[in-house]
Design an enzyme around this catalytic site. Structure first.
Site, PDB file in Angstrom:
ATOM      1  N   GLU A 116      -0.392  -9.337  -0.554  1.00  0.00           N
ATOM      2  CA  GLU A 116      -1.823  -9.617  -0.349  1.00  0.00           C
ATOM      3  C   GLU A 116      -2.573  -9.643  -1.682  1.00  0.00           C
ATOM      4  OE1 GLU A 116      -1.929  -6.369   2.583  1.00  0.00           O
ATOM      5  OE2 GLU A 116      -2.905  -7.804   3.915  1.00  0.00           O
ATOM      6  N   GLU A 160       4.543  -4.952   7.396  1.00  0.00           N
ATOM      7  CA  GLU A 160       3.746  -3.906   8.049  1.00  0.00           C
ATOM      8  C   GLU A 160       4.187  -3.648   9.486  1.00  0.00           C
ATOM      9  OE1 GLU A 160       2.473  -6.351   6.180  1.00  0.00           O
ATOM     10  OE2 GLU A 160       0.937  -5.544   4.841  1.00  0.00           O
ATOM     11  N   GLY A 170       0.722  -5.010   0.956  1.00  0.00           N
ATOM     12  CA  GLY A 170      -0.456  -5.104   0.100  1.00  0.00           C
ATOM     13  C   GLY A 170      -0.150  -5.768  -1.239  1.00  0.00           C
ATOM     14  N   ALA A 229       0.858  -1.175   0.000  1.00  0.00           N
ATOM     15  CA  ALA A 229       0.000   0.000   0.000  1.00  0.00           C
ATOM     16  C   ALA A 229       0.900   1.234   0.000  1.00  0.00           C
ATOM     17  CB  ALA A 229      -0.894  -0.014   1.232  1.00  0.00           C
TER      18      ALA A 229
HETATM   19  C1  HXC Z   1       5.028   4.344  -1.243  1.00  0.00           C
HETATM   20  C2  HXC Z   1       6.936   3.376  -2.063  1.00  0.00           C
HETATM   21  C3  HXC Z   1       6.584   2.143  -1.475  1.00  0.00           C
HETATM   22  C4  HXC Z   1       5.361   2.066  -0.753  1.00  0.00           C
HETATM   23  C5  HXC Z   1       8.463   1.902  -2.499  1.00  0.00           C
HETATM   24  N1  HXC Z   1       8.100   3.175  -2.679  1.00  0.00           N
HETATM   25  N2  HXC Z   1       7.562   1.237  -1.760  1.00  0.00           N
HETATM   26  N3  HXC Z   1       6.156   4.465  -1.943  1.00  0.00           N
HETATM   27  N4  HXC Z   1       4.627   3.194  -0.667  1.00  0.00           N
HETATM   28  N5  HXC Z   1       4.910   0.939  -0.198  1.00  0.00           N
HETATM   29  C6  HXC Z   1       8.825   4.228  -3.424  1.00  0.00           C
HETATM   30  C7  HXC Z   1      10.019   4.728  -2.640  1.00  0.00           C
HETATM   31  O1  HXC Z   1       9.618   5.696  -1.694  1.00  0.00           O
HETATM   32  C8  HXC Z   1      10.857   5.310  -3.747  1.00  0.00           C
HETATM   33  O2  HXC Z   1      10.316   6.562  -4.121  1.00  0.00           O
HETATM   34  C9  HXC Z   1      10.603   4.355  -4.906  1.00  0.00           C
HETATM   35  O3  HXC Z   1       9.366   3.690  -4.615  1.00  0.00           O
HETATM   36  C10 HXC Z   1      11.688   3.318  -5.038  1.00  0.00           C
HETATM   37  O4  HXC Z   1      11.863   2.661  -3.767  1.00  0.00           O
HETATM   38  P1  HXC Z   1      13.284   2.568  -3.019  1.00  0.00           P
HETATM   39  O5  HXC Z   1      12.986   2.359  -1.572  1.00  0.00           O
HETATM   40  O6  HXC Z   1      14.151   3.714  -3.384  1.00  0.00           O
HETATM   41  O7  HXC Z   1      13.866   1.248  -3.671  1.00  0.00           O
HETATM   42  P2  HXC Z   1      14.837   0.151  -3.020  1.00  0.00           P
HETATM   43  O8  HXC Z   1      15.920   0.828  -2.238  1.00  0.00           O
HETATM   44  O9  HXC Z   1      15.219  -0.758  -4.130  1.00  0.00           O
HETATM   45  O10 HXC Z   1      13.941  -0.632  -1.956  1.00  0.00           O
HETATM   46  C11 HXC Z   1      12.845  -1.401  -2.405  1.00  0.00           C
HETATM   47  C12 HXC Z   1      11.946  -1.813  -1.202  1.00  0.00           C
HETATM   48  C13 HXC Z   1      11.564  -0.546  -0.398  1.00  0.00           C
HETATM   49  C14 HXC Z   1      12.690  -2.804  -0.310  1.00  0.00           C
HETATM   50  C15 HXC Z   1      10.713  -2.515  -1.795  1.00  0.00           C
HETATM   51  O11 HXC Z   1      11.037   0.436  -1.310  1.00  0.00           O
HETATM   52  C16 HXC Z   1      10.554  -0.788   0.655  1.00  0.00           C
HETATM   53  O12 HXC Z   1      10.859  -1.325   1.703  1.00  0.00           O
HETATM   54  N6  HXC Z   1       9.292  -0.345   0.415  1.00  0.00           N
HETATM   55  C17 HXC Z   1       8.234  -0.404   1.404  1.00  0.00           C
HETATM   56  C18 HXC Z   1       7.696  -1.806   1.516  1.00  0.00           C
HETATM   57  C19 HXC Z   1       6.601  -1.887   2.557  1.00  0.00           C
HETATM   58  O13 HXC Z   1       6.806  -1.555   3.720  1.00  0.00           O
HETATM   59  N7  HXC Z   1       5.413  -2.306   2.144  1.00  0.00           N
HETATM   60  C20 HXC Z   1       4.246  -2.424   3.023  1.00  0.00           C
HETATM   61  C21 HXC Z   1       3.438  -1.176   2.974  1.00  0.00           C
HETATM   62  S1  HXC Z   1       2.098  -1.213   4.142  1.00  0.00           S
HETATM   63  P3  HXC Z   1      11.268   7.857  -4.336  1.00  0.00           P
HETATM   64  O14 HXC Z   1      10.284   8.944  -4.627  1.00  0.00           O
HETATM   65  O15 HXC Z   1      12.041   8.025  -3.071  1.00  0.00           O
HETATM   66  O16 HXC Z   1      12.107   7.470  -5.507  1.00  0.00           O
HETATM   67  C22 HXC Z   1       0.932  -2.162   3.413  1.00  0.00           C
HETATM   68  C23 HXC Z   1      -0.324  -2.363   4.229  1.00  0.00           C
HETATM   69  C24 HXC Z   1      -1.418  -3.068   3.472  1.00  0.00           C
HETATM   70  O17 HXC Z   1       1.082  -2.647   2.340  1.00  0.00           O
HETATM   71  C25 HXC Z   1      -2.764  -2.868   4.105  1.00  0.00           C
HETATM   72  C26 HXC Z   1      -3.493  -1.654   3.605  1.00  0.00           C
HETATM   73  C27 HXC Z   1      -4.882  -1.479   4.105  1.00  0.00           C
END
Ligand code: HXC
Length: 256
Positions: free
Chosen positions: A110, A130, A107, A64
């Protein structure tokens, strides 16, 4: 539609590609709405026999959209029933195959589990991180992952937030097949074409019967399956499928 989901057709297969590659296909509300609306429409189209959902080579979806969610209040989340519409994605009766390369996190993982099965590349990575963000999964991760891979493994993933590699995901039962990264889409499209070639009503019933195993007791599920089996003997699909076998020719389904 704003192009966050690209749809292409190959015969009776619809390919849906998430299209926010710079954000690793982070699922914001606009993308979610477009994806769910697209799936609803395709599900109602009798010329579609299977869907394939994919992302980019770097990410199926990294979860998400954290930037979008970060400042939301509990009241706003609840009022919007944030991501509640995903139920329609999961419940679509047309089979959906996830073709996964790169990250399938939060997400994104999921979303993959809401598809009927997943074909992943060797470099794919899965996780429910998360907990690291101070929240828990919100689109079925605690429930579907536990059904798929069992409580011990699901606990490990949800409580540590660690990532799982493709080989482990295959042995755990999180994904159905693992292939070289550059073959993922072709493999998924081939499987989808195979499914779409079968009789659409029968495919839908088979899918529903398998899904029933997650909801019903064994006795209820077995009875449901047996009744479906009996009823299919009143269909053109059964007559054609069995006649074709006995006549040693390919069956002709979906030729309305
Ligand atoms: C918003 C995101 C994102 C996310 C990546 N990006 N994941 N933006 N939401 N979930 C963006 C980064 O901010 C970055 O933007 C660009 O995508 C590239 O990501 P990087 O982090 O620079 O890449 P990298 O270093 O290769 O790392 C990849 C990664 C990391 C390991 C996947 O991005 C990461 O940990 N992302 C978050 C994963 C996460 O926590 N997901 C769960 C979310 S909560 P910029 O602008 O800086 O270039 C969820 C809840 C679900 O899903 C339930 C909902 C109701």
């Amino acid at each position: 539609m704003s192009g966050l989901v690209e749809v292409t057709r190959e015969g009776r297969v619809a390919l849906l590609r998430l299209n926010r590659p710079k954000q690793l296909n982070a699922l914001n509300a606009a993308l979610a709405a477009e994806l769910v609306a697209t799936v609803r429409a395709l599900d109602a189209d009798t010329s579609v026999g299977c869907m394939v959902v994919t992302g980019s080579d770097r990410a199926f979806a990294a979860g998400a959209d954290i930037a979008e969610m970060a400042d939301m209040s509990a009241e706003a989340m609840s009022e919007a029933d944030y991501f509640g519409e995903w139920m329609d994605f999961a419940n679509a009766r047309t089979p959906k195959i996830a073709a996964v390369q790169g990250y399938a996190l939060g997400g994104g993982c999921e979303l993959m589990m809401m598809c009927d099965f997943a074909i992943a590349g060797q470099g794919a990575k899965f996780g429910q991180p998360e907990i690291k963000l101070g929240v828990v999964a919100g689109i079925g991760g605690t429930q579907r992952m536990t059904k798929l891979i069992g409580r011990a493994r699901a606990m490990d993933m949800h409580l540590t937030g660690r990532m799982m590699e493709a080989a482990e995901a295959l042995s755990a039962g999180l994904v159905a097949r693992v292939v070289p990264d550059d073959e993922v889409l072709a493999e998924a499209m081939k499987a989808a074409a195979e499914i779409a070639g079968y009789a659409r009503p029968v495919v839908r019933l088979a899918r529903e019967a398998v899904m029933r195993a997650e909801e019903a007791s064994l006795a209820e599920g077995l009875l449901y399956e047996r009744r479906l089996f009996h009823q299919l003997f009143g269909t053109a699909a059964q007559r054609e499928g069995m006649a074709a076998f006995l006549e040693k020719r390919p069956p002709r389904f979906n030729e309305a």
